[in-house]
Write a protein that holds these residues in place. Structure first.
Motif, PDB file in Angstrom:
ATOM      1  N   ALA A  76       0.833  -1.213   0.000  1.00 37.00           N
ATOM      2  CA  ALA A  76       0.000   0.000   0.000  1.00 37.00           C
ATOM      3  C   ALA A  76       0.864   1.258   0.000  1.00 37.00           C
ATOM      4  N   MET A  77       1.957   1.240   0.730  1.00 30.67           N
ATOM      5  CA  MET A  77       2.844   2.404   0.772  1.00 30.67           C
ATOM      6  C   MET A  77       3.549   2.607  -0.568  1.00 30.67           C
ATOM      7  N   ILE A  78       3.975   1.525  -1.190  1.00 33.55           N
ATOM      8  CA  ILE A  78       4.631   1.622  -2.498  1.00 33.55           C
ATOM      9  C   ILE A  78       3.641   2.136  -3.540  1.00 33.55           C
ATOM     10  N   ARG A  79       2.429   1.617  -3.516  1.00 31.38           N
ATOM     11  CA  ARG A  79       1.401   2.083  -4.462  1.00 31.38           C
ATOM     12  C   ARG A  79       1.087   3.556  -4.286  1.00 31.38           C
ATOM     13  N   ALA A  80       1.136   4.022  -3.044  1.00 31.60           N
ATOM     14  CA  ALA A  80       0.852   5.436  -2.766  1.00 31.60           C
ATOM     15  C   ALA A  80       2.065   6.318  -3.051  1.00 31.60           C
ATOM     16  N   LYS A  81       3.172   5.687  -3.401  1.00 32.13           N
ATOM     17  CA  LYS A  81       4.418   6.411  -3.696  1.00 32.13           C
ATOM     18  C   LYS A  81       4.849   7.284  -2.523  1.00 32.13           C
ATOM     19  N   THR A  82       4.846   6.680  -1.337  1.00 27.85           N
ATOM     20  CA  THR A  82       5.302   7.377  -0.140  1.00 27.85           C
ATOM     21  C   THR A  82       6.487   6.621   0.439  1.00 27.85           C
ATOM     22  N   THR A  83       7.176   7.242   1.353  1.00 27.09           N
ATOM     23  CA  THR A  83       8.383   6.661   1.909  1.00 27.09           C
ATOM     24  C   THR A  83       8.090   5.449   2.803  1.00 27.09           C
ATOM     25  N   LEU A  84       9.019   4.519   2.813  1.00 24.50           N
ATOM     26  CA  LEU A  84       8.953   3.379   3.721  1.00 24.50           C
ATOM     27  C   LEU A  84       9.816   3.638   4.958  1.00 24.50           C
ATOM     28  N   HIS A  85      10.633   4.670   4.905  1.00 24.40           N
ATOM     29  CA  HIS A  85      11.548   4.980   6.003  1.00 24.40           C
ATOM     30  C   HIS A  85      10.763   5.543   7.183  1.00 24.40           C
ATOM     31  N   PRO A  86      10.923   4.950   8.383  1.00 24.80           N
ATOM     32  CA  PRO A  86      10.123   5.400   9.525  1.00 24.80           C
ATOM     33  C   PRO A  86      10.438   6.821   9.994  1.00 24.80           C
ATOM     34  N   ASN A  87      11.578   7.381   9.596  1.00 23.27           N
ATOM     35  CA  ASN A  87      11.941   8.720  10.059  1.00 23.27           C
ATOM     36  C   ASN A  87      11.856   9.781   8.977  1.00 23.27           C
ATOM     37  N   ALA A  88      11.234   9.468   7.861  1.00 19.91           N
ATOM     38  CA  ALA A  88      11.052  10.459   6.808  1.00 19.91           C
ATOM     39  C   ALA A  88       9.611  10.976   6.840  1.00 19.91           C
ATOM     40  N   VAL A  89       9.424  12.163   6.333  1.00 22.98           N
ATOM     41  CA  VAL A  89       8.079  12.726   6.240  1.00 22.98           C
ATOM     42  C   VAL A  89       7.401  12.094   5.026  1.00 22.98           C
ATOM     43  N   PRO A  90       6.244  11.471   5.212  1.00 16.44           N
ATOM     44  CA  PRO A  90       5.578  10.829   4.075  1.00 16.44           C
ATOM     45  C   PRO A  90       5.093  11.853   3.055  1.00 16.44           C
ATOM     46  N   ASP A  91       5.116  11.446   1.807  1.00 15.88           N
ATOM     47  CA  ASP A  91       4.640  12.321   0.736  1.00 15.88           C
ATOM     48  C   ASP A  91       3.130  12.241   0.589  1.00 15.88           C
ATOM     49  N   HIS A  92       2.548  11.103   0.968  1.00 10.97           N
ATOM     50  CA  HIS A  92       1.109  10.888   0.821  1.00 10.97           C
ATOM     51  C   HIS A  92       0.582  10.175   2.063  1.00 10.97           C
TER      52      HIS A  92
END
Length: 168
Positions: A76-92
């Motif tokens: 789901a995170m890859i499909r949403a094109k957001t980060t998997l890194h727990p300390n990054a700000v998500p894009d979506h």
């Protein structure tokens, strides 16, 4: 890049910043190590017989659930094109798949992993360490992540948080 633009995965000026240390993986790895060490040094009795077999089967089901949660959450995170890194700000903001049931399905899977291993292995120490790891993850990671998500997505995140529980 203008002042109002930021690099993906970075907070905007004035917004809360994620932590520097990826606490959740470290917390769960420490819980596993401590559980194994305590199990070797101070083994606790485990339930045998039919109930033990039922608990073993429940542990196997829990471990299957762990794999399913990890796979579907990451997908789901890859499909949403957001980060998997727990300390990054998500894009979506991801609200589909397992995120429709839990705001933290990967952390839930990590906790379920410890419980499943306890039931399969009979090492009782995994059970209290699962609770401690979940508590520490909430205090050291989730609450900060929620501040970042609230600052980034505002009402959209607050509405999502009202509908979907933090754990389950």
């Amino acid at each position: 890049m203008t002042d109002h633009q930021t690099k993906p995965g970075q907070p905007k000026p004035g917004q809360p910043k994620p932590g520097l240390i990826p606490w959740p993986p470290l917390i769960y790895l420490a819980a596993i190590a401590v559980s194994i060490a305590l199990g070797l040094l101070y083994p606790l009795p485990w339930i045998g017989g039919l109930l033990g077999d039922i608990l073993f089967a429940a542990g196997c089901v829990a471990l299957f659930g762990v794999v399913a949660l990890w796979f579907t959450a990451i997908r789901a995170m890859i499909r949403a094109k957001t980060t998997l890194h727990p300390n990054a700000v998500p894009d979506h903001l991801v609200t589909s798949g397992p995120f429709a049931v839990s705001r933290n399905p990967i952390y839930l899977a990590n906790t379920l992993l410890l419980i499943g291993v306890a039931l399969v292995s009979g090492i009782v120490w995994f059970l209290p360490l699962a609770i401690i790891a979940a508590f520490l993850t909430q205090k050291m990671a989730i609450e900060g992540e929620e501040r970042v998500l609230t600052a980034k997505f505002g009402k959209k995140y607050r509405d999502y948080a009202k509908k979907v529980r933090r754990w389950i």
